[in-house]
Design a protein around this motif. Structure first.
Motif, PDB file in Angstrom:
ATOM      1  N   LYS A 210       0.818  -1.221   0.000  1.00  0.00           N
ATOM      2  CA  LYS A 210       0.000   0.000   0.000  1.00  0.00           C
ATOM      3  C   LYS A 210       0.848   1.267   0.000  1.00  0.00           C
ATOM      4  N   GLY A 211       2.144   1.116   0.258  1.00  0.00           N
ATOM      5  CA  GLY A 211       2.997   2.296   0.350  1.00  0.00           C
ATOM      6  C   GLY A 211       3.062   2.882   1.744  1.00  0.00           C
ATOM      7  N   ASP A 212       2.519   2.153   2.739  1.00  0.00           N
ATOM      8  CA  ASP A 212       2.604   2.598   4.134  1.00  0.00           C
ATOM      9  C   ASP A 212       3.910   2.044   4.709  1.00  0.00           C
ATOM     10  N   TYR A 213       5.012   2.720   4.409  1.00  0.00           N
ATOM     11  CA  TYR A 213       6.317   2.186   4.762  1.00  0.00           C
ATOM     12  C   TYR A 213       6.588   2.263   6.264  1.00  0.00           C
ATOM     13  N   LYS A 214       6.005   3.244   6.940  1.00  0.00           N
ATOM     14  CA  LYS A 214       6.154   3.330   8.392  1.00  0.00           C
ATOM     15  C   LYS A 214       5.524   2.108   9.052  1.00  0.00           C
ATOM     16  N   GLY A 215       4.313   1.763   8.590  1.00  0.00           N
ATOM     17  CA  GLY A 215       3.628   0.591   9.127  1.00  0.00           C
ATOM     18  C   GLY A 215       4.360  -0.695   8.792  1.00  0.00           C
ATOM     19  N   ALA A 216       4.866  -0.782   7.557  1.00  0.00           N
ATOM     20  CA  ALA A 216       5.601  -1.981   7.130  1.00  0.00           C
ATOM     21  C   ALA A 216       6.856  -2.163   7.970  1.00  0.00           C
ATOM     22  N   LEU A 217       7.563  -1.063   8.215  1.00  0.00           N
ATOM     23  CA  LEU A 217       8.789  -1.127   9.005  1.00  0.00           C
ATOM     24  C   LEU A 217       8.492  -1.604  10.426  1.00  0.00           C
ATOM     25  N   PHE A 218       7.389  -1.109  11.000  1.00  0.00           N
ATOM     26  CA  PHE A 218       7.010  -1.544  12.348  1.00  0.00           C
ATOM     27  C   PHE A 218       6.757  -3.047  12.386  1.00  0.00           C
ATOM     28  N   ASP A 219       5.973  -3.553  11.419  1.00  0.00           N
ATOM     29  CA  ASP A 219       5.601  -4.969  11.443  1.00  0.00           C
ATOM     30  C   ASP A 219       6.792  -5.881  11.163  1.00  0.00           C
ATOM     31  N   TYR A 220       7.631  -5.530  10.201  1.00  0.00           N
ATOM     32  CA  TYR A 220       8.805  -6.355   9.921  1.00  0.00           C
ATOM     33  C   TYR A 220       9.766  -6.351  11.117  1.00  0.00           C
ATOM     34  N   THR A 221       9.876  -5.215  11.793  1.00  0.00           N
ATOM     35  CA  THR A 221      10.751  -5.133  12.964  1.00  0.00           C
ATOM     36  C   THR A 221      10.208  -5.977  14.108  1.00  0.00           C
ATOM     37  N   GLU A 222       8.881  -5.966  14.299  1.00  0.00           N
ATOM     38  CA  GLU A 222       8.264  -6.799  15.340  1.00  0.00           C
ATOM     39  C   GLU A 222       8.490  -8.277  15.048  1.00  0.00           C
ATOM     40  N   ALA A 223       8.334  -8.665  13.782  1.00  0.00           N
ATOM     41  CA  ALA A 223       8.576 -10.060  13.405  1.00  0.00           C
ATOM     42  C   ALA A 223      10.025 -10.450  13.703  1.00  0.00           C
ATOM     43  N   LEU A 224      10.964  -9.538  13.409  1.00  0.00           N
ATOM     44  CA  LEU A 224      12.380  -9.804  13.664  1.00  0.00           C
ATOM     45  C   LEU A 224      12.652  -9.962  15.161  1.00  0.00           C
ATOM     46  N   LYS A 225      12.028  -9.123  15.994  1.00  0.00           N
ATOM     47  CA  LYS A 225      12.213  -9.223  17.449  1.00  0.00           C
ATOM     48  C   LYS A 225      11.784 -10.599  17.947  1.00  0.00           C
ATOM     49  N   ILE A 226      10.646 -11.073  17.465  1.00  0.00           N
ATOM     50  CA  ILE A 226      10.145 -12.390  17.868  1.00  0.00           C
ATOM     51  C   ILE A 226      11.116 -13.482  17.427  1.00  0.00           C
ATOM     52  N   GLN A 227      11.616 -13.359  16.206  1.00  0.00           N
ATOM     53  CA  GLN A 227      12.552 -14.366  15.674  1.00  0.00           C
ATOM     54  C   GLN A 227      13.835 -14.421  16.501  1.00  0.00           C
ATOM     55  N   LEU A 228      14.334 -13.252  16.940  1.00  0.00           N
ATOM     56  CA  LEU A 228      15.585 -13.196  17.689  1.00  0.00           C
ATOM     57  C   LEU A 228      15.428 -13.675  19.132  1.00  0.00           C
ATOM     58  N   GLN A 229      14.166 -13.755  19.625  1.00  0.00           N
ATOM     59  CA  GLN A 229      13.923 -14.203  20.997  1.00  0.00           C
ATOM     60  C   GLN A 229      13.687 -15.705  21.084  1.00  0.00           C
ATOM     61  N   LYS A 230      13.594 -16.385  19.943  1.00  0.00           N
ATOM     62  CA  LYS A 230      13.332 -17.814  19.963  1.00  0.00           C
ATOM     63  C   LYS A 230      14.538 -18.581  20.499  1.00  0.00           C
ATOM     64  N   GLU A 231      14.244 -19.705  21.153  1.00  0.00           N
ATOM     65  CA  GLU A 231      15.327 -20.529  21.686  1.00  0.00           C
ATOM     66  C   GLU A 231      16.166 -21.127  20.556  1.00  0.00           C
ATOM     67  N   ASN A 232      15.477 -21.640  19.528  1.00  0.00           N
ATOM     68  CA  ASN A 232      16.164 -22.176  18.350  1.00  0.00           C
ATOM     69  C   ASN A 232      16.022 -21.177  17.210  1.00  0.00           C
ATOM     70  N   LEU A 233      17.084 -20.448  16.942  1.00  0.00           N
ATOM     71  CA  LEU A 233      17.016 -19.390  15.945  1.00  0.00           C
ATOM     72  C   LEU A 233      16.850 -19.969  14.541  1.00  0.00           C
ATOM     73  N   ASP A 234      15.937 -19.385  13.797  1.00  0.00           N
ATOM     74  CA  ASP A 234      15.762 -19.734  12.383  1.00  0.00           C
ATOM     75  C   ASP A 234      16.493 -18.657  11.577  1.00  0.00           C
ATOM     76  N   PHE A 235      17.734 -18.983  11.198  1.00  0.00           N
ATOM     77  CA  PHE A 235      18.577 -17.957  10.581  1.00  0.00           C
ATOM     78  C   PHE A 235      18.049 -17.498   9.228  1.00  0.00           C
ATOM     79  N   TYR A 236      17.376 -18.390   8.507  1.00  0.00           N
ATOM     80  CA  TYR A 236      16.822 -17.946   7.226  1.00  0.00           C
ATOM     81  C   TYR A 236      15.717 -16.913   7.441  1.00  0.00           C
ATOM     82  N   GLU A 237      14.829 -17.160   8.430  1.00  0.00           N
ATOM     83  CA  GLU A 237      13.766 -16.190   8.720  1.00  0.00           C
ATOM     84  C   GLU A 237      14.356 -14.851   9.145  1.00  0.00           C
TER      85      GLU A 237
END
Length: 537
Positions: free
Chosen positions: A319-346
């Protein structure tokens, strides 16, 4: 399957009788017997595998799986029984091969690979192989005997002596390799009878896309819970987005048996297909469907909301809402980095998506940093010829291009192309995109001859992989037209722009800027050509 066989053999009464017999008597336990009979089944299956005819492969998938399973059974059974026997054996195959295929695959390929996409029949009888090779007198074909060295301790591609189950009752001492075997060519020599002796060794070494495709076929058709979903993924990987779309939509005809998690993945996959092919409204629609499934059934599908954030990021980016996209991708990354078994591809993929958002916002230094992090992870978890590495090189090149650093951009595009040529076949849609990027860089440097050459290469690929009315094809016609115009080939450029006009008129309304721009360009060049002719007269 039976109906497809009847369609393929229509008009051949003998084969149609065999099909009736197959329908009545076939069961999984006699798959090898049916394959070795010189009838429709052997020809259809191997032809489909050689040509990668996915529709036929999918229709024949149950027989395909039965035959592969029987070979596996015999392979392991033989290994257990012959544990104390010689660890090596040699099998043979005699055949005729066209001069063209021989030149491309064998003559100058000592030390290289010979991938075989179909089931591969050989024999323990060397003399029989020479009989099948012919007498070496043909002017259009080469007589070849393959000598294949096999180490019984290597589990690479299953094979088995099928003499006791063959339709030939052991006469041919047949040893059958499952589909997708890869051989290394050890030596090539011609004997006094004008027959080529080609020594091969079964190998598990990497062979670019040929191995990747056969391994994916094996895993996704033989082992997948949802074969249509797997075929769609495979078609997208190969760059056949029209077929990828077809198989995903077929799967959605009946969603009652599909898990919610898989349903969200299918919707996301369709969204990415539509995004890639320039159909952004459809992309947005399917990204929303995927997000809705994830959020409505959060406790069942995605307790962490990682995938929901990722898909909402896709939606906002579309949609071109880059502020919103950045927030959601960053949240997804935070969750990925907190996992016990890191999924490096994700994690690498999240860095990549964040980099793309920064790029869209013209924050090029931040974008470059994210893409470099993504590339560093990929270089650690993937082999150097993996397609995801090619994609990262391309993205970094694009950022340098947008910064006007064209020499650096070309350096990364060249790395990208080098990897892609090993990771994909030469007519893969990704290859066309790389040629386009290189062409645009040459164009910016006013090197219009090299630009036109790259756009022509991109066009050749797209004409074999894209539907003829896709917007991406129109863009290539436009780029080629501009380049040809700048080197004085106005008439040739005009013809290409007319094709762009035709495609864009089918995809956009008449008042769309793309349509207006292209028609204006055509009118201006026609006037220029007409003025030149008047002046000459």
């Amino acid at each position: 399957m039976v109906e497809l066989c009847r369609q393929k053999c229509a008009g051949n009464e003998k084969d149609l009788q065999y099909i009736d017999e197959f329908e009545e008597y076939y069961n999984a336990s006699n798959a090898i017997f049916w394959f070795t009979r010189d009838i429709f089944l052997y020809r259809l299956l191997n032809k489909a595998l050689r040509e990668l005819d996915i529709d036929t492969i999918y229709s024949l998938r149950y027989f395909f799986k039965d035959l592969h399973t029987k070979l596996l059974e015999r392979y392991f059974s033989t290994r257990l029984k012959s544990a104390s026997d010689s660890l090596r054996e040699t099998v043979f195959r005699g055949q005729l091969m066209s001069n063209k295929e021989f030149d491309e695959k064998i003559r100058h390929n000592t030390g290289g690979f010979l991938p075989v996409s179909s089931f591969f029949s050989t024999t323990l009888n060397r003399q029989l192989a020479f009989t099948y090779a012919g007498d070496g007198s043909s002017e259009t074909e080469q007589s070849i005997v393959f000598e294949i060295d096999v180490d019984k301790n290597d589990y690479i591609f299953p094979y088995a002596d099928i003499s006791t189950e063959s339709a030939f009752d052991g006469v041919e001492s047949e040893v059958l390799f499952t589909f997708g075997a890869v051989f290394r060519i050890l030596s090539i020599e011609k004997n006094d009878d004008n027959i080529w002796i080609v020594k091969l060794k079964l190998t598990q070494e990497e062979d670019g896309e040929s191995k990747a495709l056969t391994l994916q076929l094996r895993e996704q058709i033989l082992c997948a819970q949802y074969p249509l979903q797997s075929l769609s993924n495979l078609m997208a990987y190969m760059g056949h987005h029209d077929k990828a779309e077809k198989y995903s939509l077929l799967l959605l005809r009946d969603t009652s048996f599909i898990s919610l998690h898989v349903l969200s993945i299918i919707y996301e996959h369709l969204g990415s297909i539509y995004h890639y092919t320039g159909r952004h409204e459809l992309a947005l629609e399917y990204y929303w469907k995927s997000f809705s499934v994830l959020t409505e059934h959060q406790s069942v599908v995605d307790p962490t909301l990682q995938y929901a954030h990722k898909n909402k990021g896709h939606i906002n980016e579309e949609k071109g809402d880059y502020k919103g996209a950045l927030f959601d991708y960053t949240e997804a990354l935070k969750i990925q980095l907190q996992k016990e078994n890191l999924d490096f591809y994700e994690i690498a993929n999240s860095f990549y998506r964040i980099g793309q958002v920064y790029r869209a916002q013209k924050y090029y230094e931040q974008a470059l940093s994210m893409h470099e992090k993504s590339l560093a992870i990929k270089l650690n978890i993937f082999p150097p010829t993996h397609p995801k590495i090619s994609l990262s090189y391309q993205s970094i090149g694009q950022i340098y291009y947008l910064q006007g650093l064209y020499a650096k951009a070309l350096t990364f595009y060249e790395k990208c192309l080098e990897v892609a040529m090993k990771a994909f076949h030469k007519e893969h849609s990704n290859i066309s995109l790389i040629y386009t990027d290189i062409g645009l860089t040459y164009y910016r440097q006013a090197d219009y001859n090299d630009a036109a050459d790259c756009f022509q290469k991109a066009l050749q690929v797209q004409l074999t992989t894209s539907e003829q009315n896709q917007p991406i094809l129109a863009t290539t016609y436009e780029n080629l037209a501009y380049s040809l115009y700048n080197i004085g080939k106005m008439k040739e450029g005009l013809e290409h722009m007319k094709k762009a006009c035709e495609i864009n008129s089918k995809n956009f309304p008449s008042n769309h800027p793309k349509v207006i721009r292209d028609f204006d360009w055509v009118a201006d060049v026609q006037k220029e050509l007409a003025g030149g002719e008047v002046q000459a007269n």
